[in-house]
Every structure is written in structure tokens, then in C-alpha cells.
Design an enzyme around this catalytic site. Structure first.
Site, PDB file in Angstrom:
ATOM      1  N   GLN A  87       2.747   9.994   1.629  1.00 52.68           N
ATOM      2  CA  GLN A  87       4.096   9.440   1.824  1.00 52.68           C
ATOM      3  C   GLN A  87       5.091   9.908   0.774  1.00 52.68           C
ATOM      4  O   GLN A  87       6.302   9.789   0.978  1.00 52.68           O
ATOM      5  CB  GLN A  87       4.040   7.902   1.830  1.00 52.68           C
ATOM      6  CG  GLN A  87       3.297   7.339   3.035  1.00 52.68           C
ATOM      7  CD  GLN A  87       3.201   5.827   2.968  1.00 52.68           C
ATOM      8  OE1 GLN A  87       2.300   5.288   2.348  1.00 52.68           O
ATOM      9  NE2 GLN A  87       4.144   5.141   3.598  1.00 52.68           N
ATOM     10  N   HIS A 138      -4.828   1.615   7.416  1.00 49.84           N
ATOM     11  CA  HIS A 138      -3.466   2.144   7.497  1.00 49.84           C
ATOM     12  C   HIS A 138      -3.298   3.322   6.507  1.00 49.84           C
ATOM     13  O   HIS A 138      -2.744   4.372   6.870  1.00 49.84           O
ATOM     14  CB  HIS A 138      -2.481   1.002   7.190  1.00 49.84           C
ATOM     15  CG  HIS A 138      -1.039   1.369   7.197  1.00 49.84           C
ATOM     16  ND1 HIS A 138      -0.152   0.922   8.166  1.00 49.84           N
ATOM     17  CD2 HIS A 138      -0.293   2.123   6.349  1.00 49.84           C
ATOM     18  CE1 HIS A 138       1.052   1.392   7.902  1.00 49.84           C
ATOM     19  NE2 HIS A 138       1.004   2.123   6.810  1.00 49.84           N
ATOM     20  N   GLU A 139      -3.799   3.139   5.274  1.00 52.17           N
ATOM     21  CA  GLU A 139      -3.682   4.211   4.268  1.00 52.17           C
ATOM     22  C   GLU A 139      -4.610   5.378   4.601  1.00 52.17           C
ATOM     23  O   GLU A 139      -4.241   6.535   4.413  1.00 52.17           O
ATOM     24  CB  GLU A 139      -4.000   3.683   2.863  1.00 52.17           C
ATOM     25  CG  GLU A 139      -3.180   2.491   2.400  1.00 52.17           C
ATOM     26  CD  GLU A 139      -1.694   2.612   2.639  1.00 52.17           C
ATOM     27  OE1 GLU A 139      -1.182   3.748   2.746  1.00 52.17           O
ATOM     28  OE2 GLU A 139      -1.020   1.576   2.755  1.00 52.17           O
ATOM     29  N   GLY A 182       0.840  -1.190   0.000  1.00 54.82           N
ATOM     30  CA  GLY A 182       0.000   0.000   0.000  1.00 54.82           C
ATOM     31  C   GLY A 182       0.876   1.240   0.000  1.00 54.82           C
ATOM     32  O   GLY A 182       2.040   1.180   0.421  1.00 54.82           O
ATOM     33  N   CYS A 195       5.470  -0.124   7.910  1.00 55.99           N
ATOM     34  CA  CYS A 195       5.165   1.044   7.082  1.00 55.99           C
ATOM     35  C   CYS A 195       6.419   1.454   6.327  1.00 55.99           C
ATOM     36  O   CYS A 195       7.506   1.481   6.898  1.00 55.99           O
ATOM     37  CB  CYS A 195       4.682   2.196   7.965  1.00 55.99           C
ATOM     38  SG  CYS A 195       4.278   3.694   7.032  1.00 55.99           S
ATOM     39  N   LEU A 196       6.257   1.789   5.057  1.00 56.34           N
ATOM     40  CA  LEU A 196       7.389   2.214   4.238  1.00 56.34           C
ATOM     41  C   LEU A 196       7.988   3.522   4.760  1.00 56.34           C
ATOM     42  O   LEU A 196       9.145   3.824   4.473  1.00 56.34           O
ATOM     43  CB  LEU A 196       6.949   2.381   2.780  1.00 56.34           C
ATOM     44  CG  LEU A 196       6.422   1.099   2.112  1.00 56.34           C
ATOM     45  CD1 LEU A 196       5.810   1.419   0.758  1.00 56.34           C
ATOM     46  CD2 LEU A 196       7.534   0.067   1.982  1.00 56.34           C
ATOM     47  N   HIS A 249      -2.816   7.526   6.980  1.00 54.02           N
ATOM     48  CA  HIS A 249      -1.819   8.389   6.321  1.00 54.02           C
ATOM     49  C   HIS A 249      -2.459   9.652   5.754  1.00 54.02           C
ATOM     50  O   HIS A 249      -1.924  10.755   5.893  1.00 54.02           O
ATOM     51  CB  HIS A 249      -1.156   7.646   5.151  1.00 54.02           C
ATOM     52  CG  HIS A 249       0.013   6.789   5.533  1.00 54.02           C
ATOM     53  ND1 HIS A 249       1.120   7.285   6.190  1.00 54.02           N
ATOM     54  CD2 HIS A 249       0.280   5.476   5.318  1.00 54.02           C
ATOM     55  CE1 HIS A 249       2.001   6.298   6.375  1.00 54.02           C
ATOM     56  NE2 HIS A 249       1.514   5.189   5.862  1.00 54.02           N
TER      57      HIS A 249
HETATM   58  O1  GNR Z   1       3.825  -2.585   2.853  1.00 53.15           O
HETATM   59  C1  GNR Z   1       3.100  -2.416   3.838  1.00 53.15           C
HETATM   60  N1  GNR Z   1       2.771  -3.479   4.611  1.00 53.15           N
HETATM   61  C2  GNR Z   1       1.817  -3.419   5.607  1.00 53.15           C
HETATM   62  C3  GNR Z   1       1.739  -4.468   6.491  1.00 53.15           C
HETATM   63  C4  GNR Z   1       0.798  -4.474   7.482  1.00 53.15           C
HETATM   64  C5  GNR Z   1      -0.089  -3.433   7.603  1.00 53.15           C
HETATM   65  C6  GNR Z   1      -0.016  -2.368   6.736  1.00 53.15           C
HETATM   66  C7  GNR Z   1       0.921  -2.357   5.737  1.00 53.15           C
HETATM   67  S1  GNR Z   1       0.978  -1.052   4.632  1.00 53.15           S
HETATM   68  C8  GNR Z   1       2.649  -1.058   4.208  1.00 53.15           C
HETATM   69  C9  GNR Z   1       2.960  -0.051   3.126  1.00 53.15           C
HETATM   70  C10 GNR Z   1       2.739   1.340   3.689  1.00 53.15           C
HETATM   71  O2  GNR Z   1       3.494   1.883   4.455  1.00 53.15           O
HETATM   72  N2  GNR Z   1       1.623   1.930   3.344  1.00 53.15           N
HETATM   73  O3  GNR Z   1       1.342   3.137   3.830  1.00 53.15           O
HETATM   74 NI    NI Z   2       2.391   3.258   5.718  1.00 59.62          NI
END
Ligand code: GNR
Ligand code: NI
Length: 165
Positions: free
Chosen positions: A51, A135-136, A46, A93-94, A139
Site C-alpha cells: 500500500q 486482508h493484509e 492494518g 481499506c485505506l 494485499h
Molecule cells: O483499517 C482497516 N480496517 C479494516 C476493517 C475491516 C477489515 C479489514 C481492515 S484493514 C484496514 C486497513 C487496511 O486497509 N489494511 O490493508
Molecule cells: Ni487494506
């Protein structure tokens, strides 16, 4: 297509609240192409526009192992259907590279959003998609998964990332 630079916690631009998208044009399509390329280049599932320093309510998701199920989510809204239903997941999270924490989130939700054509869509996500969608969504509202853990843990992670640079 271009691989964009991913902002890292504690960059303050990750705290900016994204603005709704009003124009569904070629530039928006190009932005999502860049986002998919950037996400796949680091094996993410995601990525939110926040980001890469773009304050628009746009996120891309692909949880398939074959990287062939792209989902573009624009102007998302989440409705919690049953607040008593939650599930734990080890999130990463990246923008917080190398750190994973168990996060509890609602597991019974409905997602409304617009697709690349501006058409309104509604889905009831299951499993991993439920986590990634929230999660997104976080963000796009300037929140990170580390906001769901203790201040002490968050500070430790921040210090480690700052030292790495
Ligand atoms: O790559 C991602 N893996 C992930 C694993 C568990 C819960 C959420 C994520 S999202 C993350 C990529 C990211 O940072 N998206 O904002
Ligand atoms: Ni993230």
C-alpha cells in the site's frame, strides 16, 4: 520516522505481488516503524507494504483501541483449517477510502510468519484479527477486498474514487 503516501485503488501498483524478505536488518525495522506511523496517522488497524509502494512481504497490524499491541508479519502463509467455517465482516481499506462492503472469509485459519528478527512464528487468530490477517495477506498478493464483491459494485467504487481526485 516518516508518514508514507498510501496508494489508492485503482493504482496498478496495488496489483504487484510482493517478494519474500530475506534480510532482517535495520532497514526492515525502519520500514515497519514508518508503516506503523502511517497506519496510525489515518486510524487504520492494518497496513501492507504494497500500500505504500514497497513490494516486500511485510504487513503491520494493531487492532487494539489503545494502539499498543503492534504485530509485524513478514513472509506470511495462511492455512485454512476448516473450509466450511466462514464469517462475514464489513471491511474497509485505506486504499479504498470511504467504502465498506460485507466480505465472507474463512474463520478457522492458522497463520505462519516471521517476526522482525526472522524468527518463525505461528498463531491461530481469533475474531477481528482473522479478518485483518487475510486482508493484509491479500494485499501482499496484489488483491483488494473489492475483488471479493461484484464487478458492478467494484466499477462503481472505482469511478467514485477516480472522480474524487
Ligand atoms: O483499517 C482497516 N480496517 C479494516 C476493517 C475491516 C477489515 C479489514 C481492515 S484493514 C484496514 C486497513 C487496511 O486497509 N489494511 O490493508
Ligand atoms: Ni487494506
Amino acid at each position: 520516522m516518516t508518514i508514507r503516501k498510501i496508494l489508492k485503488f485503482p493504482d496498478q501498483d496495488l496489483r504487484i505481488k510482493a517478494k519474500p524478505v530475506e534480510t532482517f536488518d535495520e532497514d526492515l525495522k525502519a520500514l515497519t516503524d514508518d508503516m506503523f506511523e502511517t497506519m496510525h496517522s489515518v486510524n487504520g488497524i492494518g497496513l501492507a507494504a504494497t500500500q505504500i509502494g514497497v513490494a516486500k512481504q511485510v504487513a503491520v497490524i494493531d487492532i487494539s483501541p489503545e494502539k499498543n499491541e503492534p504485530l509485524v508479519i513478514i513472509n506470511p502463509e495462511i492455512k485454512i483449517l476448516d473450509p466450511s467455517k466462514t464469517a462475514d465482516y464489513d471491511e474497509g481499506c485505506l486504499s479504498v477510502p470511504g467504502f465498506f462492503e460485507t466480505i465472507s472469509r474463512p474463520s478457522d485459519i492458522k497463520l505462519s510468519y516471521q517476526d522482525l528478527n526472522g524468527k518463525k512464528q505461528e498463531i491461530k487468530p481469533e475474531g477481528l484479527l482473522t479478518k485483518v490477517v487475510q486482508h493484509e495477506f491479500d494485499h501482499l498478493n496484489g488483491r483488494l477486498f473489492v475483488d471479493h464483491i461484484s464487478e458492478l459494485k467494484r466499477r462503481r467504487i472505482r469511478n467514485k474514487i477516480v472522480k474524487q481526485k
